[in-house]
Design a protein around this motif. Structure first.
Motif, mmCIF file in Angstrom:
data_model
loop_
_atom_site.group_PDB
_atom_site.id
_atom_site.type_symbol
_atom_site.label_atom_id
_atom_site.label_comp_id
_atom_site.label_asym_id
_atom_site.label_seq_id
_atom_site.Cartn_x
_atom_site.Cartn_y
_atom_site.Cartn_z
ATOM 1 N N VAL A 1 0.790 -1.287 0.169
ATOM 2 C CA VAL A 1 0.183 0.156 -0.100
ATOM 3 C C VAL A 1 0.954 1.209 -0.007
ATOM 4 N N VAL A 2 0.507 1.946 -0.857
ATOM 5 C CA VAL A 2 1.095 3.665 -0.816
ATOM 6 C C VAL A 2 0.237 4.547 -0.768
ATOM 7 N N LEU A 3 0.588 5.376 0.450
ATOM 8 C CA LEU A 3 -0.243 6.447 0.783
ATOM 9 C C LEU A 3 0.297 7.580 -0.022
ATOM 10 N N ILE A 4 -0.712 8.396 -0.541
ATOM 11 C CA ILE A 4 -0.452 9.593 -1.376
ATOM 12 C C ILE A 4 -1.263 10.628 -0.965
ATOM 13 N N VAL A 5 -0.220 11.722 -0.301
ATOM 14 C CA VAL A 5 -1.082 12.973 0.074
ATOM 15 C C VAL A 5 -1.366 13.889 -1.022
ATOM 16 N N ALA B 1 -4.121 -2.704 -7.590
ATOM 17 C CA ALA B 1 -5.020 -3.549 -7.227
ATOM 18 C C ALA B 1 -6.243 -2.678 -6.970
ATOM 19 N N ALA B 2 -6.056 -1.575 -6.509
ATOM 20 C CA ALA B 2 -7.200 -0.471 -6.100
ATOM 21 C C ALA B 2 -6.591 0.761 -5.680
ATOM 22 N N ILE B 3 -7.407 1.536 -5.598
ATOM 23 C CA ILE B 3 -7.204 2.957 -5.212
ATOM 24 C C ILE B 3 -8.403 3.383 -4.268
ATOM 25 N N ARG B 4 -7.976 3.785 -3.118
ATOM 26 C CA ARG B 4 -8.973 4.159 -2.029
ATOM 27 C C ARG B 4 -8.773 5.677 -1.456
ATOM 28 N N GLY B 5 -9.747 5.946 -0.643
ATOM 29 C CA GLY B 5 -9.715 7.100 -0.018
ATOM 30 C C GLY B 5 -8.875 6.887 1.288
ATOM 31 N N ALA B 6 -8.131 7.583 1.862
ATOM 32 C CA ALA B 6 -7.297 7.327 3.083
ATOM 33 C C ALA B 6 -8.290 7.469 4.264
ATOM 34 N N HIS C 1 -4.741 9.247 8.415
ATOM 35 C CA HIS C 1 -3.593 9.202 7.129
ATOM 36 C C HIS C 1 -3.773 10.600 6.436
ATOM 37 N N GLY C 2 -4.851 11.486 6.518
ATOM 38 C CA GLY C 2 -5.094 12.557 5.732
ATOM 39 C C GLY C 2 -6.528 12.506 5.176
ATOM 40 N N GLY C 3 -7.359 11.747 5.425
ATOM 41 C CA GLY C 3 -8.592 11.771 5.141
ATOM 42 C C GLY C 3 -8.931 11.985 3.616
ATOM 43 N N GLN C 4 -9.706 13.119 3.524
ATOM 44 C CA GLN C 4 -9.944 13.559 1.974
ATOM 45 C C GLN C 4 -8.919 14.186 1.438
ATOM 46 N N GLY C 5 -7.634 14.358 2.070
ATOM 47 C CA GLY C 5 -6.482 15.049 1.380
ATOM 48 C C GLY C 5 -5.413 13.904 0.976
ATOM 49 N N ALA C 6 -5.869 12.543 0.914
ATOM 50 C CA ALA C 6 -4.996 11.507 0.690
ATOM 51 C C ALA C 6 -5.616 10.452 0.107
ATOM 52 N N ILE C 7 -4.915 9.533 -0.781
ATOM 53 C CA ILE C 7 -5.366 8.324 -1.067
ATOM 54 C C ILE C 7 -4.501 7.098 -0.927
ATOM 55 N N TYR C 8 -4.903 5.914 -0.875
ATOM 56 C CA TYR C 8 -4.214 4.886 -0.769
ATOM 57 C C TYR C 8 -4.079 4.137 -2.311
#
Length: 89
Positions: free
Chosen positions: A25-29, A66-71, A75-82
């Protein structure tokens, strides 16, 4: 502009590094823009998020995602994605 170009390069480099490390999993802010009105806020954030998702979908990493999901809020909520990566084969 060059800010977007830099963001693209950092995003691709980060995903490549995560894949090389075998991360799942990669956290993208994406960040939370600070426009003047609340009405614009979601749209600006959505535009950044949409652009990142488009970049990933068109990249050499697309088949590894595999997927892109809201964080989560922590982890940043609406300001980030997994970005969830597939297991390396």
């Amino acid at each position: 502009g060059s800010g977007l170009d830099q963001a693209y390069v950092r995003l691709m480099g980060g995903v490549a590094q995560a894949r090389a490390m075998g991360a799942r999993v990669v956290l993208i802010v994406t960040g939370k823009p600070r426009p003047t009105t609340a009405a614009d806020r979601g749209q600006a954030r959505g535009a950044i998020r949409a652009k990142i998702i488009d970049w990933l979908a068109a990249s050499e990493h697309a088949s590894s995602i595999a997927a892109i999901r809201g964080a989560h809020r922590r982890h940043g909520g609406q300001g980030a994605i997994y970005v969830v990566l597939k297991k390396p084969r």
